[in-house]
Motif scaffolding. Structure first.
Motif, PDB file in Angstrom:
ATOM      1  N   UNK A  63      15.084  12.186  14.635  1.00  6.77           N
ATOM      2  CA  UNK A  63      15.997  13.296  14.421  1.00  6.77           C
ATOM      3  C   UNK A  63      17.274  12.841  13.744  1.00  6.77           C
ATOM      4  N   UNK A  64      18.205  13.782  13.657  1.00  9.56           N
ATOM      5  CA  UNK A  64      19.534  13.498  13.110  1.00  9.56           C
ATOM      6  C   UNK A  64      20.551  14.085  14.075  1.00  9.56           C
ATOM      7  N   UNK A  65      21.232  13.211  14.784  1.00 11.06           N
ATOM      8  CA  UNK A  65      22.196  13.588  15.817  1.00 11.06           C
ATOM      9  C   UNK A  65      23.337  14.385  15.190  1.00 11.06           C
ATOM     10  N   UNK A  66      23.788  15.462  15.843  1.00 15.58           N
ATOM     11  CA  UNK A  66      24.840  16.296  15.225  1.00 15.58           C
ATOM     12  C   UNK A  66      26.129  15.560  14.917  1.00 15.58           C
ATOM     13  N   UNK A  67      26.478  14.545  15.695  1.00 16.42           N
ATOM     14  CA  UNK A  67      27.722  13.817  15.396  1.00 16.42           C
ATOM     15  C   UNK A  67      27.563  12.858  14.222  1.00 16.42           C
ATOM     16  N   UNK A  68      26.334  12.710  13.725  1.00 18.21           N
ATOM     17  CA  UNK A  68      26.080  11.877  12.552  1.00 18.21           C
ATOM     18  C   UNK A  68      25.892  12.718  11.295  1.00 18.21           C
ATOM     19  N   UNK A  69      26.122  14.016  11.411  1.00 17.35           N
ATOM     20  CA  UNK A  69      26.037  14.894  10.244  1.00 17.35           C
ATOM     21  C   UNK A  69      27.347  14.814   9.466  1.00 17.35           C
ATOM     22  N   UNK A  70      27.235  14.498   8.178  1.00 20.30           N
ATOM     23  CA  UNK A  70      28.427  14.374   7.328  1.00 20.30           C
ATOM     24  C   UNK A  70      28.117  14.905   5.932  1.00 20.30           C
ATOM     25  N   UNK A  79      15.380  11.545   4.217  1.00 22.48           N
ATOM     26  CA  UNK A  79      14.833  10.305   4.777  1.00 22.48           C
ATOM     27  C   UNK A  79      14.104  10.584   6.082  1.00 22.48           C
ATOM     28  N   UNK A  80      14.713  11.423   6.935  1.00 22.13           N
ATOM     29  CA  UNK A  80      14.105  11.753   8.217  1.00 22.13           C
ATOM     30  C   UNK A  80      12.778  12.481   8.039  1.00 22.13           C
ATOM     31  N   UNK A  81      12.743  13.467   7.151  1.00 20.73           N
ATOM     32  CA  UNK A  81      11.523  14.242   6.946  1.00 20.73           C
ATOM     33  C   UNK A  81      10.408  13.370   6.356  1.00 20.73           C
ATOM     34  N   UNK A  82      10.770  12.468   5.470  1.00 19.07           N
ATOM     35  CA  UNK A  82       9.775  11.545   4.916  1.00 19.07           C
ATOM     36  C   UNK A  82       9.220  10.636   6.006  1.00 19.07           C
ATOM     37  N   UNK A  83      10.113  10.092   6.831  1.00 17.85           N
ATOM     38  CA  UNK A  83       9.682   9.196   7.907  1.00 17.85           C
ATOM     39  C   UNK A  83       8.795   9.913   8.916  1.00 17.85           C
ATOM     40  N   UNK A  87       4.569   8.031  10.478  1.00 17.44           N
ATOM     41  CA  UNK A  87       4.037   7.533  11.728  1.00 17.44           C
ATOM     42  C   UNK A  87       4.045   8.663  12.739  1.00 17.44           C
ATOM     43  N   UNK A  88       3.437   8.440  13.867  1.00 15.78           N
ATOM     44  CA  UNK A  88       3.421   9.477  14.897  1.00 15.78           C
ATOM     45  C   UNK A  88       4.692   9.403  15.736  1.00 15.78           C
ATOM     46  N   UNK A  89       5.355  10.534  15.862  1.00 18.53           N
ATOM     47  CA  UNK A  89       6.508  10.657  16.746  1.00 18.53           C
ATOM     48  C   UNK A  89       6.168  11.620  17.870  1.00 18.53           C
ATOM     49  N   UNK A  90       6.829  11.415  18.997  1.00 15.70           N
ATOM     50  CA  UNK A  90       6.513  12.187  20.199  1.00 15.70           C
ATOM     51  C   UNK A  90       7.474  13.351  20.425  1.00 15.70           C
ATOM     52  N   UNK A  91       8.536  13.424  19.626  1.00 26.58           N
ATOM     53  CA  UNK A  91       9.495  14.518  19.727  1.00 26.58           C
ATOM     54  C   UNK A  91      10.379  14.508  18.494  1.00 26.58           C
ATOM     55  N   UNK A  92      11.081  15.606  18.296  1.00 20.76           N
ATOM     56  CA  UNK A  92      12.122  15.697  17.275  1.00 20.76           C
ATOM     57  C   UNK A  92      13.465  15.714  17.988  1.00 20.76           C
ATOM     58  N   UNK A  93      14.307  14.747  17.642  1.00 20.44           N
ATOM     59  CA  UNK A  93      15.617  14.679  18.271  1.00 20.44           C
ATOM     60  C   UNK A  93      16.203  13.283  18.244  1.00 20.44           C
ATOM     61  N   UNK A 112      21.175  21.362   9.695  1.00 17.81           N
ATOM     62  CA  UNK A 112      20.352  20.236  10.149  1.00 17.81           C
ATOM     63  C   UNK A 112      19.533  20.624  11.379  1.00 17.81           C
ATOM     64  N   UNK A 113      20.156  21.311  12.312  1.00 16.17           N
ATOM     65  CA  UNK A 113      19.466  21.740  13.524  1.00 16.17           C
ATOM     66  C   UNK A 113      18.282  22.643  13.175  1.00 16.17           C
ATOM     67  N   UNK A 114      18.510  23.608  12.313  1.00 18.43           N
ATOM     68  CA  UNK A 114      17.446  24.530  11.929  1.00 18.43           C
ATOM     69  C   UNK A 114      16.297  23.792  11.245  1.00 18.43           C
ATOM     70  N   UNK A 115      16.634  22.816  10.410  1.00 21.69           N
ATOM     71  CA  UNK A 115      15.591  22.022   9.746  1.00 21.69           C
ATOM     72  C   UNK A 115      14.759  21.263  10.766  1.00 21.69           C
ATOM     73  N   UNK A 116      15.413  20.737  11.785  1.00 19.45           N
ATOM     74  CA  UNK A 116      14.685  19.975  12.804  1.00 19.45           C
ATOM     75  C   UNK A 116      13.822  20.879  13.689  1.00 19.45           C
TER      76      UNK A 116
END
Length: 255
Positions: A63-70, A79-83, A87-93, A112-116
């Protein structure tokens, strides 16, 4: 007894000097399952390294933490969506909204939240929600996407009974961590009010260590201290708390 830590940042620098020792203490304490969410594009590879090192016990979320949104958030999202497809991830966040630290990029946080959320729906994955001083805003976004299949956990929940009820009604779990052990915390009222069915255990390590380690580095080996406090509040055996919260964690994250 077997426990699960539904939220830990095992890849942070705090753990680098003694990661193996921390991991060994966790296993010795019965904490066999650990969910590892990243916070930005730079930490995706760090999460992967830890989870590849302990593949039977550590499970990655992206995921992309809200305090890291700039101002560069679009690049981070790409980058996140490509990653997420590599591989297999168990959650988004961690995904969500934060009005505590900085409000400069709040509109971008919402984007960003809506995209996730859309990513979680596309991948049929649970969400790990970070919401700080932004409960109503977070709920408003989630409601817009609620199709009856949204699921996840509000990590590090410290809110009111009324807020907890709205979270539970939406189909999400309450992530209960070290705050519940603090003498001045009212979180025990929430734990007392709701069935264990709605609770997951977490440390959010290296942050928010439970008593008697408050103020020091947190680690997943302290999960039994949180579980014991919940068992005391609810007047039930520790074994019951361990078994049920672990079962719920494994079910939610598809482990």
């Amino acid at each position: 007894m077997v426990f699960a830590d539904s939220h830990i940042h095992f890849y942070f620098d705090d753990f680098q000097p003694d990661l193996q020792e921390c991991f060994d203490r966790s296993i010795a304490a019965g904490v066999n399952y650990m969910i590892i969410p990243n916070v930005d594009s730079a930490t995706i590879s760090q999460v992967s390294e830890v989870c590849d090192r302990f593949p039977n016990h550590c499970f990655p979320a992206i995921g992309l933490h809200p305090t890291h949104v700039n101002e560069h958030y679009q690049t981070d999202l790409e980058i996140m969506l490509k990653a997420a497809n590599e591989r297999h991830y168990y959650a988004v966040g961690e995904a969500g909204l934060d009005l505590y630290h900085d409000k400069t990029f709040f509109n971008e946080q919402i984007d960003v939240f809506e995209t996730q959320i859309r990513l979680a729906q596309e991948k049929n994955l649970p969400l790990i929600i970070h919401s700080r001083d932004a409960f109503e805003e977070t709920m408003n976004v989630l409601k817009r996407f609620d199709n009856g299949a949204l699921r996840g956990v509000f990590h590090c929940f410290t809110g009111s009974i009324e807020q907890a009820k709205r979270i539970v009604d939406l189909g999400f779990y309450l992530g209960i961590g070290g705050v519940v052990t603090f003498k001045n915390s009212k979180l025990w009222q929430v734990v007392e009010h709701f069935d264990l069915d709605h609770i997951l255990l977490e440390t959010d390590a290296p942050f928010i260590a439970p008593d008697p380690h408050r103020g020091k580095r947190n680690e997943p080996a302290y999960i039994p201290l949180i579980a014991q406090r919940i068992a005391t509040i609810k007047d039930m055996p520790l074994e019951t708390v361990a078994e049920q919260t672990t079962t719920q964690t494994l079910k939610l994250f598809g482990i």
